[in-house]
Design a protein around this motif. Sequence first.
Motif, PDB file in Angstrom:
ATOM      1  N   TRP A  67       0.832  -1.199   0.000  1.00 40.46           N
ATOM      2  CA  TRP A  67       0.000   0.000   0.000  1.00 40.46           C
ATOM      3  C   TRP A  67       0.864   1.246   0.000  1.00 40.46           C
ATOM      4  CZ3 TRP A  67      -5.216  -0.682  -0.285  1.00 40.46           C
ATOM      5  CH2 TRP A  67      -5.670  -1.984  -0.066  1.00 40.46           C
ATOM      6  N   GLU A  68       0.298   2.322  -0.530  1.00 41.65           N
ATOM      7  CA  GLU A  68       0.984   3.607  -0.561  1.00 41.65           C
ATOM      8  C   GLU A  68       0.059   4.656   0.053  1.00 41.65           C
ATOM      9  OE1 GLU A  68       3.354   5.667  -4.022  1.00 41.65           O
ATOM     10  OE2 GLU A  68       1.205   5.778  -4.435  1.00 41.65           O
ATOM     11  N   ARG A  69       0.572   5.427   1.005  1.00 44.40           N
ATOM     12  CA  ARG A  69      -0.230   6.490   1.625  1.00 44.40           C
ATOM     13  C   ARG A  69      -0.220   7.704   0.714  1.00 44.40           C
ATOM     14  NH1 ARG A  69      -2.894   7.314   5.885  1.00 44.40           N
ATOM     15  NH2 ARG A  69      -2.125   5.549   7.058  1.00 44.40           N
ATOM     16  N   ASN A  70      -1.406   8.228   0.431  1.00 47.52           N
ATOM     17  CA  ASN A  70      -1.577   9.409  -0.416  1.00 47.52           C
ATOM     18  C   ASN A  70      -1.538  10.674   0.432  1.00 47.52           C
ATOM     19  OD1 ASN A  70      -2.021   7.769  -2.747  1.00 47.52           O
ATOM     20  ND2 ASN A  70      -4.090   7.397  -2.012  1.00 47.52           N
ATOM     21  N   GLY A  90      -4.371  11.363   2.948  1.00 47.24           N
ATOM     22  CA  GLY A  90      -4.578  10.450   4.064  1.00 47.24           C
ATOM     23  C   GLY A  90      -5.149   9.100   3.675  1.00 47.24           C
ATOM     24  N   THR A  91      -5.575   8.946   2.416  1.00 44.46           N
ATOM     25  CA  THR A  91      -6.078   7.657   1.951  1.00 44.46           C
ATOM     26  C   THR A  91      -4.901   6.773   1.546  1.00 44.46           C
ATOM     27  OG1 THR A  91      -6.315   8.425  -0.329  1.00 44.46           O
ATOM     28  CG2 THR A  91      -8.231   8.691   1.135  1.00 44.46           C
ATOM     29  N   GLU A  92      -5.194   5.506   1.271  1.00 41.95           N
ATOM     30  CA  GLU A  92      -4.162   4.586   0.804  1.00 41.95           C
ATOM     31  C   GLU A  92      -4.581   4.001  -0.533  1.00 41.95           C
ATOM     32  OE1 GLU A  92      -3.788   1.779   4.012  1.00 41.95           O
ATOM     33  OE2 GLU A  92      -2.148   2.925   4.876  1.00 41.95           O
TER      34      GLU A  92
END
Length: 166
Positions: free
Chosen positions: A75-78, A81-83
Amino acid sequence: MAEPQSDGSVRCLAQNLGTEPPNRNTGFDVHLGRLGTIETVTVTSRTLQTPRWRPAELFFGLYLDKDESGEFGSWERNDDGTESALGADTDEEGLLSSAASGEVTIDGDTVFGLFNAESEATLAELQEGTVENISGETLTALYIGVVNRGEGTDEVVVQDLRVSRS
């Protein structure tokens, strides 16, 4: 956006944001523990809005920690604040969808499309170890979300989630 509500439900909103590809989903995940302990999962939902004449589409992703890393994919954090999912090459994800109106029960007879294995298996078959590197001991989580295929806004409320264990 997935947002917990004061009554214990979760509101999920997916909008066409003009991105490519337009397919987008928004939801939340619940860690379920060992796959073999799950007897049933029952989800109750209702559609609040959709641009189509039928209920919105509820998406289920059964995350299976096949590589025993303690993680479900990458996963990558945007910035907001979303992933965003980067993939699950070393794990597996069982895919299922349903109309977001009423109750859906996942049990031993429920068939999941397996993303990486490019095959299908029931919950019981996954628990029994018929798919390589997956057994009743495999750590599991369930993603629940609403799908938007690039038109308007889809919004559902997941009103209840019950897990029955053996």
